[in-house]
Motif scaffolding. Sequence first.
Motif, mmCIF file in Angstrom:
data_model
loop_
_atom_site.group_PDB
_atom_site.id
_atom_site.type_symbol
_atom_site.label_atom_id
_atom_site.label_comp_id
_atom_site.label_asym_id
_atom_site.label_seq_id
_atom_site.Cartn_x
_atom_site.Cartn_y
_atom_site.Cartn_z
ATOM 1 N N HIS A 56 0.798 -1.223 0.000
ATOM 2 C CA HIS A 56 0.000 0.000 0.000
ATOM 3 C C HIS A 56 0.834 1.278 0.000
ATOM 4 O O HIS A 56 0.266 2.370 0.130
ATOM 5 C CB HIS A 56 -0.936 0.036 1.217
ATOM 6 N N HIS A 57 2.159 1.169 -0.109
ATOM 7 C CA HIS A 57 3.008 2.356 0.002
ATOM 8 C C HIS A 57 4.091 2.345 -1.075
ATOM 9 O O HIS A 57 4.488 1.286 -1.564
ATOM 10 C CB HIS A 57 3.656 2.423 1.389
ATOM 11 N N THR A 58 4.576 3.570 -1.400
ATOM 12 C CA THR A 58 5.623 3.718 -2.403
ATOM 13 C C THR A 58 6.662 4.710 -1.922
ATOM 14 O O THR A 58 6.320 5.791 -1.423
ATOM 15 C CB THR A 58 5.053 4.200 -3.750
ATOM 16 N N LEU A 59 7.919 4.342 -2.090
ATOM 17 C CA LEU A 59 9.052 5.207 -1.745
ATOM 18 C C LEU A 59 9.934 5.343 -2.980
ATOM 19 O O LEU A 59 10.204 4.363 -3.674
ATOM 20 C CB LEU A 59 9.843 4.603 -0.579
ATOM 21 N N LEU A 60 10.392 6.563 -3.221
ATOM 22 C CA LEU A 60 11.341 6.829 -4.308
ATOM 23 C C LEU A 60 12.658 7.267 -3.698
ATOM 24 O O LEU A 60 12.724 8.285 -2.997
ATOM 25 C CB LEU A 60 10.807 7.910 -5.248
ATOM 26 N N TYR A 61 13.703 6.473 -3.949
ATOM 27 C CA TYR A 61 15.045 6.806 -3.456
ATOM 28 C C TYR A 61 15.816 7.451 -4.606
ATOM 29 O O TYR A 61 16.210 6.794 -5.565
ATOM 30 C CB TYR A 61 15.768 5.551 -2.968
ATOM 31 N N ASP A 62 15.991 8.765 -4.509
ATOM 32 C CA ASP A 62 16.600 9.610 -5.537
ATOM 33 C C ASP A 62 15.698 9.685 -6.768
ATOM 34 O O ASP A 62 14.862 8.809 -7.013
ATOM 35 C CB ASP A 62 18.009 9.152 -5.892
ATOM 36 N N ALA A 63 15.878 10.761 -7.517
ATOM 37 C CA ALA A 63 14.913 11.066 -8.573
ATOM 38 C C ALA A 63 15.547 11.250 -9.942
ATOM 39 O O ALA A 63 14.930 11.818 -10.837
ATOM 40 C CB ALA A 63 14.131 12.333 -8.190
ATOM 41 N N GLY A 64 16.773 10.756 -10.122
ATOM 42 C CA GLY A 64 17.396 10.863 -11.431
ATOM 43 C C GLY A 64 18.024 12.224 -11.654
ATOM 44 O O GLY A 64 17.800 13.177 -10.906
ATOM 45 N N PRO A 65 18.842 12.357 -12.706
ATOM 46 C CA PRO A 65 19.592 13.595 -12.943
ATOM 47 C C PRO A 65 18.823 14.647 -13.712
ATOM 48 O O PRO A 65 17.852 14.353 -14.425
ATOM 49 C CB PRO A 65 20.795 13.105 -13.757
ATOM 50 N N ALA A 80 11.528 14.001 -15.349
ATOM 51 C CA ALA A 80 10.324 14.140 -16.178
ATOM 52 C C ALA A 80 10.275 13.100 -17.288
ATOM 53 O O ALA A 80 9.205 12.616 -17.643
ATOM 54 C CB ALA A 80 10.267 15.544 -16.773
ATOM 55 N N ARG A 81 11.428 12.730 -17.846
ATOM 56 C CA ARG A 81 11.449 11.846 -19.011
ATOM 57 C C ARG A 81 11.358 10.369 -18.653
ATOM 58 O O ARG A 81 10.810 9.584 -19.434
ATOM 59 C CB ARG A 81 12.727 12.090 -19.823
ATOM 60 N N VAL A 82 11.904 9.978 -17.504
ATOM 61 C CA VAL A 82 11.976 8.557 -17.163
ATOM 62 C C VAL A 82 11.275 8.243 -15.854
ATOM 63 O O VAL A 82 10.420 7.353 -15.791
ATOM 64 C CB VAL A 82 13.454 8.088 -17.101
ATOM 65 N N VAL A 83 11.628 8.954 -14.774
ATOM 66 C CA VAL A 83 11.158 8.572 -13.446
ATOM 67 C C VAL A 83 9.642 8.732 -13.333
ATOM 68 O O VAL A 83 8.939 7.792 -12.928
ATOM 69 C CB VAL A 83 11.872 9.393 -12.357
ATOM 70 N N ALA A 123 12.018 17.851 -8.598
ATOM 71 C CA ALA A 123 10.958 18.845 -8.794
ATOM 72 C C ALA A 123 9.939 18.372 -9.834
ATOM 73 O O ALA A 123 8.731 18.555 -9.653
ATOM 74 C CB ALA A 123 11.566 20.178 -9.215
ATOM 75 N N SER A 124 10.415 17.761 -10.911
ATOM 76 C CA SER A 124 9.491 17.271 -11.945
ATOM 77 C C SER A 124 8.600 16.160 -11.402
ATOM 78 O O SER A 124 7.414 16.106 -11.706
ATOM 79 C CB SER A 124 10.284 16.761 -13.147
#
Length: 751
Positions: free
Chosen positions: A511-520, A529-532, A561-562
């Motif tokens: 039921h949960h989601t974590l994103l570790y780092d967001a790409g360059p 914006a393009r991949v993540v 930010a994206s």
Amino acid sequence: MRTGMFALALGLLALRFLPALPQVGWLLVLPVVVLMMLPFRTYPLAFFLLGLGWACLSAQWALDDRLVPQLDGQTRWVEGRVTGLTQQSAGVVRFELSDSRSRKDKLPKLMRLVWHGGPPVHSGERWRLAVTLKRPSGLLNFHGVDREAWLLAQRVGATGSVKDGQRLAPARYAWRDSVRQKLLAVDAQGREAGLAALVLGDGSGLAPEDWRILQDTGTVHLLVISGQHIGLLSGLVYGLVAGLARYGGWPRRLPWLPWACGLAFAAALAYGLLAGFEVPVQRACVMVGLVLLWRLRFRHLGTWWPLLLALNAVLILEPLASLQPGFWLSFAAVAVLVLAFGGRLGPWRVWQAWTRAQWLIAIGLFPLFLALGLPVSLSAPLANLFAVPWVSVVVLPLALLGTMLLAVPVLGNSLLWLAGGALNGLFQALAFLAGQLPAWIPAEVPNWLWLVSLIGAVLLLMPAGLPFRLLGWPMLMLAVFAPREDIPDGQVEVVQLDVGQGLAIILRTRHHTLLYDAGPRFGDFDLGARVVLPSLRKAGIAQLDLMLLSHADADHAGGAASVARGLPVKRVVGGETEGGALFLEPQPCISGEQWQWDGVQFQLWQWSDARSGNQKSCVLQVQANGERLLLTGDIDRETERALLATPLAVSTDWLQVPHHGSRSSSSWPLLQRLAPRAVLLSRGHGNGFGHPHPQVLERYQQMGSAIYDSAEQGAVRFRLGAADTPVTARSQRRFWRTPATERYQNHVPAT
């Protein structure tokens, strides 16, 4: 004959789905087999094999023209001619070099090059360049654009970065570049780049915001030269001749119909030549030519016949066209209109035909957008309702006429000023619409559910009197509200995305989601914006419970930010709370903080004596059913020594390689303590930092750790807590994908 043409088309299209090409020897024997089959009733199979054989042979020629592996990463002096329109922005020059030669090495015929801080480069010039060569490659994720396929379809055999160069000869026959410079120099009310895209097919000057607006409203086809523009121009010429003939203005000694068709096709070819006559333009010209031929001689054969002929003609001329999404979308759109408007008992009024055409195309193309993994514009039917006639009747005629009259500055500049104003007004309307209804990225659906949605779309395209036609709506909606795959309690799905020289890892529990780092993010190159963000949406993730940014470097936090603009984020935590590439204000990383989601344990750690940004990386440990994953950011040896004195320094099943495999990390004491069974290495192919260092790789190999390298294998996905076998994006075999290197013997030992 029609059956044979259909079988030929199937054979040509089958290339797109082949995991590997047959041996060249089989391709050479195939014509003999086809000739032996033709006298018998198996001629459809013979046509199928003929199409497949030609497509495979053409694809093999393209593969053979790729840069040899021995030259990958090598710097060579290369001579060649600049072809096509160059792209110059923010001190970066991008261009294609054809007829490339080197003294000692055989090079591909066509290469795409980038020159950072280089001088102006123009089409038609000959250059001698020092180029660091690379084999065609690109980011490879489970969803999204496959750049290797795109490069192969363009028959680009190598890419490269220019280090130095000198111009050998000035431009010759570069009239398209001259026209572009004149278009960009006029006052078009700020829409000079848009006019260049409309007239010449050069979209390099459009801002990222403009592309986003066009994508959100499903109107990209209006600013790139497509079959619509070429068909419109040829239709105007045909209508002009027909109108003159009807009212007595056409010479009686000249039969008007052949002349109308001939002049219309000449206009299509002229516009195609202006646009560079690339594959999409060739496809449009072929389709227009066959429609005109059908109108002239073969109307009795029905409307499906010219479409089938056009399909075969396009694929025979360029079999690799089927690797491009635009090929499928253009032919599918025409097929939808033929199916929807054919076989009606009575005609629709003009306004009914126009409005219904937009909705029918949206319904008919929806399954194709799902299959291709493309965003779906919810506002496209409404946007195209007014945008298509506005561009077709107002903007395009003014732009073409103004370009033709550039030699008469007063007339040409005035017409282009009007065209720019009309285009600017259109963009303002589209921007408002995009703000209300942005593009929707549907979640991935199972194959059987996609097939149900396809059947539903076909039912909805049928005439209203068809029994059970309305069942198409619930069948189509099944793909919209596709059931999401459940993750059992105590397990977490881990996906390391391929974001080049950066890091982005998705962790998803029940039921949960974590994103570790967001790409360059570097300038306008934003992989958040393009991949993540697209990957999160394709996974059916509606919000993030936590975005954890290890530290503020642009390759880790640049895309944050994206992602935050595209999805709700409940909480943001960072190893650094200010500076660097941070566009958000994260909460500080607190060592020892623990929590549990759906039976999965999470714990944070940060070195209290850290001095640099890398040392401040927020480390995350995840435990699921006895399996452990450790995400380390860019910590160095000093930080690793401090980590060894914490409860996190225990036997670990999965380890994210610190600092992309830098020599300053992955120390022996850390590896011996953690003893990872497998490691996740995120880095860019041929990056300038030399990551991963050979000594670091040797350490992991001596430990017996399986190595999952994003540059070699693309994205990787596995279930922590399920003793799961990892799946990599490159394991999905396609004939155009370069096989992963054999230096990684990836077998994850059992727990």
